[in-house]
Design an enzyme around this catalytic site. Structure first.
Site, PDB file in Angstrom:
ATOM      1  N   LYS B  85      49.224  45.621  48.658  1.00  0.00           N
ATOM      2  CA  LYS B  85      48.328  46.184  47.458  1.00  0.00           C
ATOM      3  C   LYS B  85      47.186  46.888  48.086  1.00  0.00           C
ATOM      4  CE  LYS B  85      46.450  44.850  43.019  1.00  0.00           C
ATOM      5  NZ  LYS B  85      46.239  43.386  42.308  1.00  0.00           N
ATOM      6  N   SER B 160      47.867  43.980  38.191  1.00  0.00           N
ATOM      7  CA  SER B 160      47.653  45.107  38.763  1.00  0.00           C
ATOM      8  C   SER B 160      48.442  45.467  39.945  1.00  0.00           C
ATOM      9  CB  SER B 160      46.245  44.963  39.013  1.00  0.00           C
ATOM     10  OG  SER B 160      45.679  44.003  39.746  1.00  0.00           O
ATOM     11  N   SER B 184      48.014  38.953  37.955  1.00  0.00           N
ATOM     12  CA  SER B 184      48.353  40.193  38.233  1.00  0.00           C
ATOM     13  C   SER B 184      49.426  40.464  39.398  1.00  0.00           C
ATOM     14  CB  SER B 184      47.046  40.922  38.891  1.00  0.00           C
ATOM     15  OG  SER B 184      46.026  41.409  37.951  1.00  0.00           O
TER      16      SER B 184
END
Lengths: 60, 478
Positions: B85, B160, B184
């Site tokens: 990420k 996210s 997330s």
């Protein structure tokens, strides 16, 4: 708690928010302040929930 | 080059591919070239990648090939393409956090998790799409558009750690590292039909990872299966014996015997406090039936209402995120996307007393969860309201519109896992969340693994509806 039902109430809430942010050096437009003022209602409800759960320093 | 799986056959997992590499049936170079080809074919539509590190991955694949040929196999991640990420540092590759605030930020050092992945022989293929600074709504502005759900490109991929879930579900990568402050890792995993695992915070070093809210932030892993998550976790965990393996360079030993495991169902979270879809409830009931068939005992458990957990966690998150970003909000707020900028400003309205009430109450709530684990070994509840919603319907205040099923276990810091437990009416994945007691990561992983062995509802990758796509699903030793 819902003090933003009328345009006047919303406008006043937005002004308070804008002034508070200005004291921290953050400037926002009137339109953004009104949108944020509506969103802060939900945050205030969350704060009310958590406040209601608060305990005194010493429980009897 | 090996033959490929036929249409409709299950895709190969990280673990299966690792076994083929270990046996010399395929080489790391073949595996990485297949991954890069799939990225080239699919990512222009899915937007899972922010930065592709193809050259570095190819170089690492050659090194892995030589080491394995020389008898120096490092473990199940050796020669496996994975991603990060884009809030996790990788030396000499930009960390942009989907924000113009960091448009020119190129860290010189690896995050601890990045270094551990490299040490395990993984091939770092690139940085993956996130919501701006891992919070708020999908980010539409620069440096890139939001990731698309590979099961239906018009649908939300979750957030996210959206790029991570999309890259794995679509078969571009075998695993990824994400962050989880309010679900997330688990939420995008749920919406994209992959496994998402958030261990307790103390188990993974966060050095070199951008913060959002330090009291809630956790690092997690995403992969196609729970066994794959265990492999990734084993490689990056601070203590390196997280899943019961005798050695970190071995495949995890996930005991499949769940007989006698006591499961508590936090049913009121998803039937009363914030009801999920009918098919979502049915899928969770079906999952509970699978656990019963595996010898588990199931009972309901009652905790504080979900909105109370959510209010506690959200106040902490908003206040801490505002404090972190306030200097930029004063000086360069035009470099934020609108969604994040306005979400951050909400934190300015939270008083110090209310923040402290939230922190205190969070500790009390966590204690009630600890007490629940005196009676059960595992908790089960929802992670999402149903199938993925339309991406166009995700507004900037969506995170305020209904409580998060994930945030309670950030507030409490208990390990939690999202796994696919069915397909909904639109053909999109449904998921269930499992939660274990503190330091119960191994229990959680073996329960998820046993469930997948007994009843994995997925028989294909998203988009595998024609022979070309199906051919990219995996590699068959035959």
């Amino acid at each position: 708690m819902n003090d933003r039902d009328t345009p006047a109430e919303l406008s006043a809430a937005a002004r308070r928010l804008s002034e508070m942010l200005a004291t921290r050096g953050i400037a926002i437009s009137v339109a953004r302040a009104e949108e944020l003022a509506l969103a802060t209602e939900r945050v205030e409800r969350m704060a009310t929930t958590v406040r209601a759960a608060a305990r005194p320093p010493v429980e009897p | 080059m090996s033959a490929v799986l036929g249409l409709g056959e299950p895709p190969l997992s990280l673990a299966d591919t690792a076994r083929l590499i270990r046996a010399g049936v395929v080489s790391p170079e073949e595996v990485v070239e297949r991954a890069l080809q799939r990225i080239q074919d699919l990512d222009p539509a899915l937007h899972a990648f922010v930065t592709l590190a193809a050259d570095g991955a190819r170089q690492a694949a050659r090194t892995a090939r030589d080491e394995i040929r020389a008898g120096r196999w490092r473990g199940p991640l050796h020669g496996i393409p994975v991603g990060l990420k884009d809030v996790i540092d990788m030396a000499d590759v930009p960390t942009m956090a989907q924000s113009r605030q960091l448009a020119h930020h190129v860290p010189r050092q690896d995050a601890t998790v990045t270094r551990r992945l490299k040490d395990a022989g993984a091939l770092l293929a690139g940085k993956l799409t996130t919501h701006e600074f891992a919070f708020g709504a999908p980010s539409w502005g620069p440096p890139g558009p939001p990731a698309r759900n590979p099961w239906d490109h018009a649908r939300f991929a979750g957030g996210s750690s959206s790029g991570a879930a999309v890259a794995i579900a679509s078969g571009m990568l075998f695993g990824a590292i994400g962050t989880d402050t309010a679900g997330s890792v688990r939420s995008p995993a749920a919406l994209c039909g992959v496994a998402g695992f958030k261990p307790g915070r103390q188990h993974i070093d966060r050095c070199g990872i951008l913060r959002l809210a330090g009291s809630l932030d956790a690092v997690g892993v995403l992969a196609w299966t729970v066994e794959d998550c265990a492999i990734l976790y084993e490689a990056i965990a601070a203590h390196r014996q997280a899943t019961g393996s005798a050695r970190p360079d071995a495949f995890p030993m996930l005991d499949r015997d769940l007989r006698g495991l006591r499961i508590g169902v936090i049913r009121h979270f998803y039937t009363k406090d914030a009801p999920i879809s009918d098919d979502g409830q049915t899928a969770i009931e079906d999952a509970l039936e699978v656990f019963r068939s595996l010898g588990c005992r199931v009972q309901d458990v009652t905790l504080a209402p979900l909105p109370e957990w959510n209010a506690t966690g959200m106040l902490m998150l908003l206040a801490e995120a505002f404090a972190l970003h306030e200097p930029w909000l004063r000086g360069s707020d035009h470099l934020y996307g609108e969604s994040l900028r306005d979400a951050l400003l909400l934190g300015a309205t939270i008083t110090a007393a209310d923040y402290l009430h939230a922190c205190d109450h969070g500790r009390r709530l966590a204690a009630t969860l600890d007490a629940a684990f005196d009676r059960v070994d595992l908790l089960v509840t929802a992670i999402q309201p149903g199938e993925a919603p339309a991406l166009a319907n995700i507004g900037k205040w969506s995170f305020l519109e209904r409580p998060s099923y994930g945030i309670p276990f950030n507030v409490s810091d208990h390990p939690a896992l999202s796994i696919c437990c069915g397909m909904g009416r639109r053909g999109l994945p449904l998921a269930v969340q499992l939660v274990a007691a503190r330091n119960g990561e191994n229990t959680l992983l073996r329960a998820g693994h046993a469930y997948e062995l007994a009843a994995d509802p997925r028989d294909r990758r998203p988009g595998a509806s024609n022979p070309v796509d199906a051919a990219c699903n995996g590699i068959n030793p035959a």
